[in-house]
Design a protein around this motif. Structure first.
Motif, PDB file in Angstrom:
ATOM      1  N   TYR A   1      -5.473  11.681   8.245  1.00 34.32           N
ATOM      2  CA  TYR A   1      -4.598  11.788   7.075  1.00 34.32           C
ATOM      3  C   TYR A   1      -3.318  10.994   7.356  1.00 34.32           C
ATOM      4  N   GLY A   2      -2.898  10.197   6.378  1.00 31.74           N
ATOM      5  CA  GLY A   2      -1.711   9.383   6.610  1.00 31.74           C
ATOM      6  C   GLY A   2      -0.801   9.290   5.411  1.00 31.74           C
ATOM      7  N   PHE A   3      -1.301   9.713   4.243  1.00 31.19           N
ATOM      8  CA  PHE A   3      -0.543   9.495   3.007  1.00 31.19           C
ATOM      9  C   PHE A   3       0.799  10.232   3.041  1.00 31.19           C
ATOM     10  N   ALA A   4       0.764  11.537   3.302  1.00 31.03           N
ATOM     11  CA  ALA A   4       2.009  12.309   3.234  1.00 31.03           C
ATOM     12  C   ALA A   4       2.958  11.901   4.360  1.00 31.03           C
TER      13      ALA A   4
ATOM     14  N   ALA B   1      -0.780 -13.119   0.842  1.00 35.46           N
ATOM     15  CA  ALA B   1      -1.207 -12.704   2.188  1.00 35.46           C
ATOM     16  C   ALA B   1      -0.329 -13.393   3.236  1.00 35.46           C
ATOM     17  N   VAL B   2       0.191 -12.606   4.149  1.00 39.75           N
ATOM     18  CA  VAL B   2       1.081 -13.153   5.181  1.00 39.75           C
ATOM     19  C   VAL B   2       0.253 -13.519   6.404  1.00 39.75           C
ATOM     20  N   SER B   3       0.472 -14.719   6.909  1.00 40.34           N
ATOM     21  CA  SER B   3      -0.316 -15.164   8.060  1.00 40.34           C
ATOM     22  C   SER B   3       0.510 -15.216   9.339  1.00 40.34           C
TER      23      SER B   3
ATOM     24  N   GLY C   1       0.843  -1.197   0.000  1.00 40.29           N
ATOM     25  CA  GLY C   1       0.000   0.000   0.000  1.00 40.29           C
ATOM     26  C   GLY C   1       0.872   1.239   0.000  1.00 40.29           C
ATOM     27  N   CYS C   2       0.390   2.267   0.664  1.00 40.30           N
ATOM     28  CA  CYS C   2       1.103   3.546   0.645  1.00 40.30           C
ATOM     29  C   CYS C   2       2.537   3.407   1.159  1.00 40.30           C
ATOM     30  N   SER C   3       2.711   2.921   2.373  1.00 38.53           N
ATOM     31  CA  SER C   3       4.055   2.951   2.960  1.00 38.53           C
ATOM     32  C   SER C   3       4.933   1.809   2.452  1.00 38.53           C
ATOM     33  N   GLY C   4       4.343   0.636   2.194  1.00 38.01           N
ATOM     34  CA  GLY C   4       5.143  -0.485   1.683  1.00 38.01           C
ATOM     35  C   GLY C   4       5.761  -0.151   0.339  1.00 38.01           C
TER      36      GLY C   4
ATOM     37  N   PRO D   1      -8.827  -0.572  -5.153  1.00 36.03           N
ATOM     38  CA  PRO D   1      -9.740   0.473  -5.642  1.00 36.03           C
ATOM     39  C   PRO D   1      -9.605   1.810  -4.919  1.00 36.03           C
ATOM     40  N   ARG D   2      -8.713   1.887  -3.938  1.00 35.49           N
ATOM     41  CA  ARG D   2      -8.669   3.098  -3.102  1.00 35.49           C
ATOM     42  C   ARG D   2      -7.974   4.262  -3.807  1.00 35.49           C
ATOM     43  N   SER D   3      -8.097   5.418  -3.184  1.00 36.56           N
ATOM     44  CA  SER D   3      -7.331   6.587  -3.637  1.00 36.56           C
ATOM     45  C   SER D   3      -6.911   7.368  -2.403  1.00 36.56           C
ATOM     46  N   TRP D   4      -5.901   8.185  -2.580  1.00 40.14           N
ATOM     47  CA  TRP D   4      -5.437   9.051  -1.492  1.00 40.14           C
ATOM     48  C   TRP D   4      -5.400  10.486  -1.982  1.00 40.14           C
ATOM     49  N   CYS D   5      -5.602  11.395  -1.060  1.00 37.15           N
ATOM     50  CA  CYS D   5      -5.374  12.803  -1.347  1.00 37.15           C
ATOM     51  C   CYS D   5      -4.528  13.393  -0.235  1.00 37.15           C
ATOM     52  N   ALA D   6      -3.720  14.376  -0.591  1.00 33.21           N
ATOM     53  CA  ALA D   6      -2.889  15.052   0.412  1.00 33.21           C
ATOM     54  C   ALA D   6      -2.404  16.361  -0.177  1.00 33.21           C
TER      55      ALA D   6
ATOM     56  N   LEU E   1       5.414  -8.463  -0.090  1.00 34.31           N
ATOM     57  CA  LEU E   1       4.374  -9.489  -0.139  1.00 34.31           C
ATOM     58  C   LEU E   1       3.022  -8.796   0.011  1.00 34.31           C
ATOM     59  N   GLU E   2       2.252  -8.759  -1.058  1.00 39.77           N
ATOM     60  CA  GLU E   2       0.950  -8.080  -1.021  1.00 39.77           C
ATOM     61  C   GLU E   2      -0.165  -9.123  -0.999  1.00 39.77           C
ATOM     62  N   GLY E   3      -1.096  -8.944  -0.076  1.00 38.35           N
ATOM     63  CA  GLY E   3      -2.183  -9.911   0.063  1.00 38.35           C
ATOM     64  C   GLY E   3      -3.172  -9.876  -1.091  1.00 38.35           C
ATOM     65  N   ARG E   4      -3.438  -8.694  -1.626  1.00 38.86           N
ATOM     66  CA  ARG E   4      -4.440  -8.577  -2.687  1.00 38.86           C
ATOM     67  C   ARG E   4      -3.919  -9.231  -3.960  1.00 38.86           C
TER      68      ARG E   4
HETATM   69  C1  LIG Z   1      -9.924   3.697   2.035  1.00 35.67           C
HETATM   70  C2  LIG Z   1      -8.895   4.606   2.641  1.00 35.67           C
HETATM   71  C3  LIG Z   1      -8.698   5.862   2.089  1.00 35.67           C
HETATM   72  C4  LIG Z   1      -7.755   6.726   2.678  1.00 35.67           C
HETATM   73  N1  LIG Z   1      -7.591   7.950   2.114  1.00 35.67           N
HETATM   74  C5  LIG Z   1      -6.629   8.761   2.607  1.00 35.67           C
HETATM   75  C6  LIG Z   1      -6.387  10.010   1.986  1.00 35.67           C
HETATM   76  O1  LIG Z   1      -7.072  10.402   1.041  1.00 35.67           O
HETATM   77  N2  LIG Z   1      -5.375  10.780   2.474  1.00 35.67           N
HETATM   78  C7  LIG Z   1      -4.606  10.387   3.532  1.00 35.67           C
HETATM   79  O2  LIG Z   1      -3.687  11.125   3.923  1.00 35.67           O
HETATM   80  N3  LIG Z   1      -4.853   9.203   4.157  1.00 35.67           N
HETATM   81  C8  LIG Z   1      -5.834   8.397   3.723  1.00 35.67           C
HETATM   82  N4  LIG Z   1      -6.084   7.205   4.334  1.00 35.67           N
HETATM   83  C9  LIG Z   1      -5.304   6.864   5.495  1.00 35.67           C
HETATM   84  C10 LIG Z   1      -4.358   5.760   5.128  1.00 35.67           C
HETATM   85  O3  LIG Z   1      -4.371   4.891   6.162  1.00 35.67           O
HETATM   86  C11 LIG Z   1      -2.941   6.145   4.832  1.00 35.67           C
HETATM   87  O4  LIG Z   1      -2.869   7.186   3.984  1.00 35.67           O
HETATM   88  C12 LIG Z   1      -2.129   5.018   4.175  1.00 35.67           C
HETATM   89  O5  LIG Z   1      -2.897   4.230   3.283  1.00 35.67           O
HETATM   90  C13 LIG Z   1      -1.490   4.162   5.193  1.00 35.67           C
HETATM   91  O6  LIG Z   1      -0.509   3.444   4.503  1.00 35.67           O
HETATM   92  P1  LIG Z   1      -0.139   1.976   4.864  1.00 35.67           P
HETATM   93  O7  LIG Z   1       0.916   1.567   3.934  1.00 35.67           O
HETATM   94  O8  LIG Z   1       0.109   1.914   6.320  1.00 35.67           O
HETATM   95  O9  LIG Z   1      -1.453   1.133   4.616  1.00 35.67           O
HETATM   96  P2  LIG Z   1      -2.230   0.799   3.285  1.00 35.67           P
HETATM   97  O10 LIG Z   1      -1.993   1.833   2.258  1.00 35.67           O
HETATM   98  O11 LIG Z   1      -3.618   0.520   3.710  1.00 35.67           O
HETATM   99  O12 LIG Z   1      -1.583  -0.552   2.749  1.00 35.67           O
HETATM  100  C14 LIG Z   1      -1.717  -1.785   3.395  1.00 35.67           C
HETATM  101  C15 LIG Z   1      -1.485  -2.883   2.371  1.00 35.67           C
HETATM  102  O13 LIG Z   1      -1.252  -4.101   3.052  1.00 35.67           O
HETATM  103  C16 LIG Z   1      -1.978  -5.143   2.419  1.00 35.67           C
HETATM  104  N5  LIG Z   1      -2.180  -6.197   3.424  1.00 35.67           N
HETATM  105  C17 LIG Z   1      -2.990  -6.161   4.516  1.00 35.67           C
HETATM  106  N6  LIG Z   1      -2.859  -7.287   5.231  1.00 35.67           N
HETATM  107  C18 LIG Z   1      -1.925  -8.049   4.595  1.00 35.67           C
HETATM  108  C19 LIG Z   1      -1.343  -9.328   4.863  1.00 35.67           C
HETATM  109  N7  LIG Z   1      -1.689 -10.059   5.947  1.00 35.67           N
HETATM  110  N8  LIG Z   1      -0.425  -9.811   4.003  1.00 35.67           N
HETATM  111  C20 LIG Z   1      -0.039  -9.080   2.917  1.00 35.67           C
HETATM  112  N9  LIG Z   1      -0.576  -7.868   2.616  1.00 35.67           N
HETATM  113  C21 LIG Z   1      -1.503  -7.356   3.442  1.00 35.67           C
HETATM  114  C22 LIG Z   1      -3.238  -4.460   1.944  1.00 35.67           C
HETATM  115  O14 LIG Z   1      -3.876  -5.200   0.915  1.00 35.67           O
HETATM  116  C23 LIG Z   1      -2.677  -3.106   1.472  1.00 35.67           C
HETATM  117  O15 LIG Z   1      -2.269  -3.150   0.129  1.00 35.67           O
HETATM  118  C24 LIG Z   1      -7.024   6.326   3.801  1.00 35.67           C
HETATM  119  C25 LIG Z   1      -7.262   5.069   4.356  1.00 35.67           C
HETATM  120  C26 LIG Z   1      -8.180   4.225   3.792  1.00 35.67           C
HETATM  121  C27 LIG Z   1      -8.422   2.884   4.432  1.00 35.67           C
END
Ligand SMILES: Cc1cc2nc3c(=O)[nH]c(=O)nc-3n(C[C@H](O)[C@H](O)[C@H](O)COP(=O)(O)OP(=O)(O)OC[C@H]3O[C@@H](n4cnc5c(N)ncnc54)[C@H](O)[C@@H]3O)c2cc1C
Length: 437
Positions: free
Chosen positions: A329-332, A162-164, A44-47, A86-91, A78-81
């Motif tokens: 907010y978490g993207f930036a 998907a990691v278990s 996702g965003c941070s990975g 389908p998501r989007s982020w804004c910042a 390792l991505e589970g999906r």
């Molecule tokens: C629907 C949604 C919209 C958001 N919109 C915004 C926004 O517009 N602006 C903003 O600043 N913040 C937004 N956020 C906050 C958001 O949490 C952060 O911006 C950001 O996505 C966090 O990054 P992340 O990498 O921690 O998690 P994510 O981006 O959620 O990525 C997690 C990834 O891990 C995968 N995963 C989960 N479990 C497993 C597993 N067991 N094994 C392998 N893969 C796995 C998921 O499929 C996903 O791809 C949004 C959050 C959500 C849920």
């Protein structure tokens, strides 16, 4: 010499089928390497941000071959999906996104609408940008495969993995995924934020629940010049905070999102009806004049409790994603933190957790108590906040504000309810401190 490379990620396809007669693409199964330096759970965003930064560190190391061995860990994401996200982020663009080419829209103007008036803001140096997750993933794939082609890079992403479980061993971890087991020296937990069921005494937890619908209208009704960050108009002011968020990407296409800040773990709110009612009210569209083409939904924790690591994983994996407690907010900030994460991974040192500065922690704690205890006053607080100059508001929301900025914001907000929230914050801190001693 690269440090550890067993990254044979060739896909296993049907054997003996020539290209001319190949069947339509079907599921393929990646062959995982036995060992990598770094396993990242979640693309996702941070990975993805961490993986791309590591791929770029590799390219830099290739230029400076003297530091090659120290800087080029083999990385497996390792991505589970197994289907597009389908998501989007804004910042507000602060230059922190390592995949900036993936953005698909940007706005210089935003508003917050309430029954007492509308505040508009602008900060041309930091536009509000939209990034769709699928576009970002494609951009990451392009960069990473270019790195593999040009410099023999060692970053790979595998879907459907998907990691278990992650188990710590003497020399690293064993990661168990749906596609097999991998040994890794370091593991990042980039699975995204999870709403806890509850938090300890003296803490606040609000669930930010939302359903965003990508809407297509039969006639041009959306004003693409302005994002509506929050529309509280016509909302029942009793009950939890709720509003609608609108991202107009063309005169006929917009994301219309129903959002609720609630203390309840369950979400009985009918977000779809909320969106439908809003579309009819704001743009005068009849039920036959628009349709939903895509949908995203989620729950983001808004809490002043320290992040609760997954007890089964915490000894083995560093958590890398982060969301701001008072806004969700978490993207930036996840993108910013990924630079620190990548530096530590490249150096082979322990990845530190993201920690807010004390002023942010304190202001967010007060604001969370205000939202919980005085939800009926939230619309007015946001109207006042966004009536301040755009660059000031964006500095604050992007965690770049100084004490003077924060004082200006505090002075602009309602005095009594915020004073009560401040007293409550101090009281809760005392209660927590006493219960620890
Ligand atoms: C629907 C949604 C919209 C958001 N919109 C915004 C926004 O517009 N602006 C903003 O600043 N913040 C937004 N956020 C906050 C958001 O949490 C952060 O911006 C950001 O996505 C966090 O990054 P992340 O990498 O921690 O998690 P994510 O981006 O959620 O990525 C997690 C990834 O891990 C995968 N995963 C989960 N479990 C497993 C597993 N067991 N094994 C392998 N893969 C796995 C998921 O499929 C996903 O791809 C949004 C959050 C959500 C849920």
């Amino acid at each position: 010499m690269r440090s550890v490379v067993v990254a044979d990620l060739s896909v296993a396809t049907s054997s003996g089928v020539g290209a001319d007669v190949a069947p339509a693409p079907g599921p393929v199964r990646a062959v995982l390497p036995g060992t990598v330096d770094v396993a990242i759970v979640g693309a996702g965003c941070s990975g993805l941000a961490a993986a791309v930064r590591l791929a770029e560190a590799e390219a830099a190391a290739d230029v400076d071959a003297g530091v090659d061995a120290a800087r080029t860990p083999s990385v497996l994401v390792l991505e589970g999906r197994s289907t597009p996200d389908p998501r989007s982020w804004c910042a507000w663009d602060d230059g922190s996104d390592p995949l900036a080419e993936a953005r698909s829209a940007s706005w210089d103007r935003w508003d917050v609408r309430t029954d007492r008036g509308t505040s508009t803001g602008s900060d041309p140096a930091h536009p509000y940008v939209l990034v769709r997750a699928a576009d970002r993933r494609s951009a990451a794939d392009r960069r990473i495969s270019a790195g593999r082609r040009d410099t023999g890079g060692t970053v790979h992403i595998v879907d459907g993995a998907a990691v278990s479980a992650i188990v710590r061993t003497d020399d690293g971890c064993v990661v168990t995924s749906r596609l097999g087991t991998v040994r890794a020296r370091q593991v990042l937990d980039a699975r995204g934020p999870r709403c806890p069921d509850h938090v300890g005494a003296g803490r606040v937890l609000l669930h930010q629940r939302f359903v965003g619908q990508w809407v297509t209208a039969d006639r041009p009704v959306f004003d693409t010049s302005t994002v509506t960050l929050m529309d509280f108009t016509g909302q029942d002011s009793a009950g939890p905070v709720r509003f609608v968020y609108v991202l107009p990407v063309s005169p006929t296409e917009a994301l219309v999102e129903s959002t609720l800040f609630t203390q309840d773990a369950a979400d009985p709110f009918d977000h779809e009806a909320h969106v439908a009612g809003y579309v009819g009210r704001r743009w005068g569209l009849g039920p036959d004049e628009w349709r939903v083409v895509d949908e995203e939904r989620g729950c983001i924790p808004m809490t002043d409790a320290p992040a609760q690591p997954d007890v089964r994983w915490s000894a083995a994996a560093a958590v890398v994603g982060t969301t701001r407690p008072s806004s969700g907010y978490g993207f930036a900030r996840s993108n910013r933190h990924s630079a620190v994460v990548a530096q530590h991974l490249a150096a082979g040192t322990a990845v530190p957790p993201f920690v807010d500065g004390w002023r942010t922690r304190f202001l967010d704690a007060v604001f969370l108590r205000f939202l919980r205890d005085r939800p009926e006053q939230a619309a007015e607080a946001f109207r006042r906040l966004f009536a301040l100059p755009g660059p000031l508001v964006v500095r604050f929301l992007s965690e770049r504000s100084g004490p003077i900025d924060e004082l200006r914001i505090v002075l602009a907000l309602q005095k009594r309810p915020f004073l009560a929230a401040l007293v409550r914050t101090v009281r809760d801190t005392v209660v927590r401190t006493r219960s620890r001693s």
